[in-house]
Scaffold this active site. Structure first.
Site, PDB file in Angstrom:
ATOM      1  N   LYS A  39       0.988  -1.214   0.120  1.00  0.00           N
ATOM      2  CA  LYS A  39       0.026  -0.098   0.000  1.00  0.00           C
ATOM      3  C   LYS A  39       0.863   1.274   0.109  1.00  0.00           C
ATOM      4  O   LYS A  39       0.474   2.346  -0.521  1.00  0.00           O
ATOM      5  CB  LYS A  39      -0.763   0.029   1.358  1.00  0.00           C
ATOM      6  CG  LYS A  39      -2.106  -1.073   1.133  1.00  0.00           C
ATOM      7  CD  LYS A  39      -2.858  -1.325   2.435  1.00  0.00           C
ATOM      8  CE  LYS A  39      -3.959  -2.428   2.200  1.00  0.00           C
ATOM      9  NZ  LYS A  39      -4.450  -2.626   3.485  1.00  0.00           N
TER      10      LYS A  39
ATOM     11  N   GLN B  31      -3.943  -1.196   9.929  1.00  0.00           N
ATOM     12  CA  GLN B  31      -4.187  -2.812   9.451  1.00  0.00           C
ATOM     13  C   GLN B  31      -4.805  -3.544  10.210  1.00  0.00           C
ATOM     14  O   GLN B  31      -4.378  -3.959  11.590  1.00  0.00           O
ATOM     15  CB  GLN B  31      -2.642  -3.158   8.929  1.00  0.00           C
ATOM     16  CG  GLN B  31      -2.620  -4.376   8.268  1.00  0.00           C
ATOM     17  CD  GLN B  31      -3.213  -4.371   6.901  1.00  0.00           C
ATOM     18  OE1 GLN B  31      -3.049  -3.520   6.150  1.00  0.00           O
ATOM     19  NE2 GLN B  31      -3.894  -5.512   6.727  1.00  0.00           N
TER      20      GLN B  31
ATOM     21  N   ASP C  60     -10.704   3.126   4.936  1.00  0.00           N
ATOM     22  CA  ASP C  60     -11.092   2.028   4.768  1.00  0.00           C
ATOM     23  C   ASP C  60     -12.863   1.867   4.886  1.00  0.00           C
ATOM     24  O   ASP C  60     -13.264   0.804   4.369  1.00  0.00           O
ATOM     25  CB  ASP C  60     -10.679   1.166   5.927  1.00  0.00           C
ATOM     26  CG  ASP C  60      -9.450   0.174   5.436  1.00  0.00           C
ATOM     27  OD1 ASP C  60      -9.255   0.111   4.148  1.00  0.00           O
ATOM     28  OD2 ASP C  60      -8.575  -0.135   6.411  1.00  0.00           O
TER      29      ASP C  60
END
Length: 287
Positions: free
Chosen positions: A53, A97, A120
């Site tokens: 990422k 994460q 997200d």
């Protein structure tokens, strides 16, 4: 019939090109888009995800700030770090994460995230906005699926869609996005009765199980001409594969995503798009 391939690499590159243009425009107005990544513990798969990422972000000109924390990092310390990042005007997106170590409450950490930096799309605020059809930041995998369908001009309006997944990351948000596009959506899971029958009636199948022992989508489970979006990832004989038995299913489907080279690349591309959207929102709010 042999299915046409829905190529995630082509579509992800298209998204990244648009993101890079948006980054250049933001930089011209003195805004440097910045993504903060937070990784707790030393899970190798998570470390690989975060690394990829960051690489993607650097390719399109998004600055990254890397926070790698020991597995012993306390919940209270992580909450404090998220608050600091929420309040830092130079940070536009925050990626925590998942999964987090078992001693940390994931829901509390997600709840602490600023909805305006939640790249997200998992905070209760953004989940609620998604249900209303007004979300600014949407979960990356479901919005990546929609981007694939749009790129290949696959109109889901009126389609019977079956999603084999009910998670907050994929199944539930994707159901809302498909409903917005006027599909008729059935969400299936491990307790669903007559799954085979539901699949055989579906015009669009989205499968995201990720365990070939528990579930494999085979050609006899789909109807002729169905669109197959394979979100699952598993290793079979050391090789990365999806939920679908690709070689047989592609003989019957009209469209299909490969694994690798399909939805996974889109998930990463949509994270970049969300980061740029968050930076644009911050610029507008600062006037």
């Amino acid at each position: 019939m042999v299915a046409r391939i829905i190529d995630g690499k082509v579509v992800a590159e298209d998204v990244k090109a648009r993101v890079k243009k948006a980054v250049d425009e933001l930089k011209a107005s003195r805004v440097q888009p910045c993504l903060a990544t937070v990784l707790v513990g030393d899970d190798p798969a998570s470390a690989t995800y975060v690394g990829s990422k960051q690489k993607d972000a650097n390719e399109v000109g998004i600055l990254t700030r890397d926070h790698r924390l020991a597995a012993t990092f306390k919940q209270s310390e992580l909450v404090e770090l998220v608050h600091l990042l929420n309040n830092d005007p130079a940070v536009h997106g925050i990626l925590v994460q998942l999964p987090l170590p078992s001693h940390i409450d994931e829901i509390e950490i997600i709840n602490v995230l600023s909805p305006l930096k939640d790249v997200d799309g998992l905070t209760p605020y953004n989940a609620g906005m998604l249900q209303n059809g007004t979300a600014l930041l949407k979960p990356c995998t479901p919005s990546g699926v929609i981007e694939l369908l749009d790129y290949y001009k696959i109109d889901v309006s009126g389609m019977d869609a079956v999603i084999v997944n009910r998670s907050n990351l994929v199944g539930k948000p994707l159901a809302f996005l498909l409903l917005e596009r006027n599909a008729t959506v059935t969400v299936c899971h491990s307790k669903t009765k007559d799954l085979d029958k539901k699949l055989r009636n579906a015009d669009l199948v989205v499968t995201a199980v990720g365990n070939r022992q528990r579930f494999t989508l085979t050609a006899d489970m789909i109807k002729e001409g169905a669109v197959i979006i394979d979100v699952g990832t598993a290793r079979v004989g050391g090789k990365l594969t999806g939920d679908a038995d690709f070689d047989s299913v592609k003989q019957k489907a009209s469209w299909i995503t490969p694994v690798p080279g399909g939805v996974g690349l889109m998930t990463r591309a949509m994270l970049l798009k969300n980061t740029v959207s968050a930076a644009s929102i911050a610029r507008e709010m600062s006037g």
